[in-house]
Each structure stands twice: as structure tokens, then as C-alpha cells.
Scaffold this active site. Structure first.
Site, PDB file in Angstrom:
ATOM      1  N   ASP A  98       0.809  -1.226   0.000  1.00  0.00           N
ATOM      2  CA  ASP A  98       0.000   0.000   0.000  1.00  0.00           C
ATOM      3  C   ASP A  98       0.845   1.281   0.000  1.00  0.00           C
ATOM      4  OD1 ASP A  98      -2.957  -0.609   0.174  1.00  0.00           O
ATOM      5  OD2 ASP A  98      -2.211  -1.956   1.727  1.00  0.00           O
ATOM      6  N   GLU A 106      -0.336   9.598   1.499  1.00  0.00           N
ATOM      7  CA  GLU A 106      -1.090  10.559   2.316  1.00  0.00           C
ATOM      8  C   GLU A 106      -1.312  10.039   3.731  1.00  0.00           C
ATOM      9  OE1 GLU A 106      -5.210  12.856   1.889  1.00  0.00           O
ATOM     10  OE2 GLU A 106      -5.455  10.712   1.684  1.00  0.00           O
ATOM     11  N   ASP A 107      -1.443   8.716   3.863  1.00  0.00           N
ATOM     12  CA  ASP A 107      -1.792   8.148   5.161  1.00  0.00           C
ATOM     13  C   ASP A 107      -0.653   8.203   6.174  1.00  0.00           C
ATOM     14  OD1 ASP A 107      -4.419   7.516   4.496  1.00  0.00           O
ATOM     15  OD2 ASP A 107      -3.747   5.785   3.350  1.00  0.00           O
ATOM     16  N   ARG A 156       0.643  -1.820   7.210  1.00  0.00           N
ATOM     17  CA  ARG A 156       1.152  -0.542   6.686  1.00  0.00           C
ATOM     18  C   ARG A 156       2.112   0.140   7.657  1.00  0.00           C
ATOM     19  NH1 ARG A 156      -2.880   3.171   3.611  1.00  0.00           N
ATOM     20  NH2 ARG A 156      -0.815   3.891   3.014  1.00  0.00           N
ATOM     21  N   HIS A 206     -12.119   6.165   4.984  1.00  0.00           N
ATOM     22  CA  HIS A 206     -11.612   7.385   5.627  1.00  0.00           C
ATOM     23  C   HIS A 206     -12.604   8.544   5.481  1.00  0.00           C
ATOM     24  CE1 HIS A 206      -7.430   5.633   4.595  1.00  0.00           C
ATOM     25  NE2 HIS A 206      -7.555   5.586   5.903  1.00  0.00           N
ATOM     26  N   VAL A 241      -8.555  -0.813  -4.798  1.00  0.00           N
ATOM     27  CA  VAL A 241      -8.049  -1.145  -3.450  1.00  0.00           C
ATOM     28  C   VAL A 241      -8.273   0.041  -2.502  1.00  0.00           C
ATOM     29  CG1 VAL A 241      -6.445  -2.973  -4.087  1.00  0.00           C
ATOM     30  CG2 VAL A 241      -5.708  -0.601  -4.279  1.00  0.00           C
ATOM     31  N   CYS A 298      -4.957  10.258  -1.631  1.00  0.00           N
ATOM     32  CA  CYS A 298      -4.034   9.299  -0.993  1.00  0.00           C
ATOM     33  C   CYS A 298      -2.670   9.244  -1.668  1.00  0.00           C
ATOM     34  CB  CYS A 298      -4.561   7.868  -1.075  1.00  0.00           C
ATOM     35  SG  CYS A 298      -6.291   7.687  -1.093  1.00  0.00           S
TER      36      CYS A 298
HETATM   37  C1  CIR Z   1      -5.627   0.812   2.539  1.00  0.00           C
HETATM   38  O1  CIR Z   1      -6.581   0.074   2.768  1.00  0.00           O
HETATM   39  O2  CIR Z   1      -4.948   1.294   3.439  1.00  0.00           O
HETATM   40  C2  CIR Z   1      -5.273   1.130   1.099  1.00  0.00           C
HETATM   41  N1  CIR Z   1      -5.574   0.017   0.281  1.00  0.00           N
HETATM   42  C3  CIR Z   1      -6.023   2.341   0.612  1.00  0.00           C
HETATM   43  C4  CIR Z   1      -5.601   3.579   1.324  1.00  0.00           C
HETATM   44  C5  CIR Z   1      -6.322   4.763   0.842  1.00  0.00           C
HETATM   45  N2  CIR Z   1      -5.823   5.937   1.463  1.00  0.00           N
HETATM   46  C6  CIR Z   1      -6.526   7.046   1.610  1.00  0.00           C
HETATM   47  O3  CIR Z   1      -7.710   7.092   1.301  1.00  0.00           O
HETATM   48  N3  CIR Z   1      -5.927   8.078   2.177  1.00  0.00           N
END
Ligand code: CIR
Length: 264
Positions: A62, A67-68, A87, A161, A251, A257
Site C-alpha cells: 500500500d 497521504e496516510d 502498513r 476514511h 483497493v 491518498c
Molecule cells: C488501505 O486500505 O490502506 C489502502 N488500500 C487504501 C488507502 C487509501 N488511502 C486514503 O484514502 N488516504
């Protein structure tokens, strides 16, 4: 004009193993994902002073969802502790990159978790989604990292989110997914801000996740409901650029993100 830097992270060979709430009916096409990512980066490059490209890491399927891993406002950065265990660790190289840029860094510590996708900074106000990825302890770190701004907590009622269903498309204007859950989350924002925002309802899952850079909105070209999302947003935003990120939607990823934006 504000000078901006964008940080992006490449698509790993393992991207097909990225987390998803619902197993995609059509599997992720790695090659297409890389082409789409490149287009996204090129669009950003036309809007910011510099794009910093961090390499992918196959250990983290991922990792393009950069961004996360951090919340950046002005000169301050909070390095997150991502909510999904697979992650955790993605943030290490992000910390290094942000340190090199001279940002004032703090970190979320256990048992706190935050995904940057839950943090919306709009109109100088800070909103955080309490979600399956972001917990109360994490939110305390967010408030400590940005003591000058009040953190408004919004319960994420559906989706991954906060920003999966609500994002800023123009001053005082939020794109909000046309669903019962997103409408309730928007109402919560309005209640806490005395009705500060104008709403632009946006049909189609994921269509309300947009990136605002200056007066340009990058929107999804994949989710064209209403028929023409670009035209829909053009009624509210000065410039609109649609980008196709179908492989990332599979995904649970959106446009926000895929980058970290730093305004200086
Ligand atoms: C996750 O589930 O963490 C990733 N597949 C998708 C993350 C998406 N991130 C976001 O919306 N900031």
C-alpha cells in the site's frame, strides 16, 4: 502564489496485494496502475514547484498511498502510525524526507493510530475522522501537533476514511458523496462550524475525493457520475483536471491518498 512541493511514492511489484475492504471483482493491473500513477504525477508536476519521488518498497503493497503516513500543515508535520498493521513502517522514509525538508516533526505513538486520509484541513479548520484506522489516542497526538487549530472530530460512518467521501474543492466548499452516511458526516461538520461550508453533492463512490492545488481540482475520470464529473465540478472550481485512477479505486484508494502536499 504559494510555493508547493508534492511527495509521491512509486507503485511496488506487490501492489496487487494492497488492502481492500471488498475483494476487487477485476484484479488490479499492475502495469496500468503504474501508467495511471505516472499520469497523476505529471498532472501534479504541472501544478507545484517540485515533485519529490520516493521509491516503492515491495514490503509495503500500500506504499503509494503516501497521504496516510503524515499530516503536514505549514511547517509542521505529524508522522502517523497507520491504522493497518501491514502498513506500519511505511512512514519511516516519509519521516526522513520531511526532516530533510526542514519541517518541524512530531510523531504518533502507540497505541495511537491515524491514517492521513482521515484528516481534512479546509478553510483553516482541521477535521479528523474517527474511523477503523484512526483512534482517540491518535487524535490526541494530532491536536498536540497542531495546537493552534482546534481539531473537530467527525465519526466516519461508512467507507475507509473521512476523505474517501468528503474533500475540499474550492474555498468554503466541500464535495460530499451523495450517500446517507456522507450527508450525516457533512451535517456534523456544519454543526461544529456553524454552517461554514457549501456542499457540492457528488454521485458515485469515490467521486468526492479530489485534490485541490491552488485553484485547480484534480478529480477522478473513472467515476463519471453525474455523467460528467468534470463539468459538475467546473460549476464551483476554477480549473478541473480529471485523472483516471481505476486501479487505485479497486483497493480503496483515491486521488488524495497518492500524494502529500506541502505549502510553504
Ligand atoms: C488501505 O486500505 O490502506 C489502502 N488500500 C487504501 C488507502 C487509501 N488511502 C486514503 O484514502 N488516504
Amino acid at each position: 502564489m504559494a510555493s508547493r512541493i508534492a511527495i509521491v511514492r512509486g507503485v511496488p511489484d506487490t501492489f496487487c496485494d494492497a488492502l481492500s475492504m471488498v475483494h476487487p471483482l477485476v484484479p488490479v493491473d499492475l502495469e496500468v496502475a503504474r501508467l495511471q500513477h505516472e499520469t497523476y504525477v505529471e498532472v501534479l508536476a504541472g501544478l507545484v514547484k517540485e515533485v519529490i519521488r520516493l521509491p516503492a518498497d515491495n514490503k509495503y503493497p500500500d506504499c503509494p498511498f503516501i497521504e496516510d503516513t503524515a499530516v503536514v500543515i505549514g511547517n509542521r508535520a505529524l508522522i502517523t502510525h497507520p491504522g493497518a498493521t501491514s502498513r506500519q513502517g511505511e512512514e519511516v522514509v516519509i519521516r526522513e524526507a520531511l526532516t530533510q525538508l526542514g519541517l518541524d516533526i512530531s510523531e504518533v505513538e502507540c497505541p495511537g493510530t491515524i491514517d492521513g486520509g482521515d484528516v481534512l484541513y479546509a478553510s483553516g479548520m482541521l477535521f479528523v475522522g474517527k474511523s477503523r484506522r484512526t483512534n482517540a489516542a491518535g487524535i490526541e497526538f494530532l491536536q498536540k501537533a497542531f495546537p493552534d487549530v482546534k481539531v473537530h472530530i467527525i465519526r466516519v460512518l461508512d467507507g475507509l476514511h473521512l476523505k474517501s467521501v468528503i474533500s475540499e474543492i474550492a474555498p468554503q466548499t466541500l464535495a460530499v458523496e451523495d450517500s446517507v452516511a456522507a450527508a450525516a458526516m457533512f451535517d456534523e461538520i456544519q454543526e461544529q462550524t456553524n454552517g461554514h461550508f457549501k456542499i457540492v453533492k457528488t454521485d458515485g463512490a469515490g467521486a468526492a475525493n479530489t485534490v485541490l492545488v491552488g485553484d485547480t481540482v484534480i478529480c477522478s475520470a473513472t467515476l463519471g457520475l453525474p455523467a460528467d464529473l468534470e463539468a459538475h465540478f467546473k460549476q464551483h472550481a476554477k480549473h478541473v483536471i480529471p485523472v483516471n485512477i481505476s486501479e487505485f479505486h479497486k483497493v480503496d484508494g483515491g486521488l488524495t491518498c497518492l500524494s502529500l502536499l506541502i505549502e510553504r
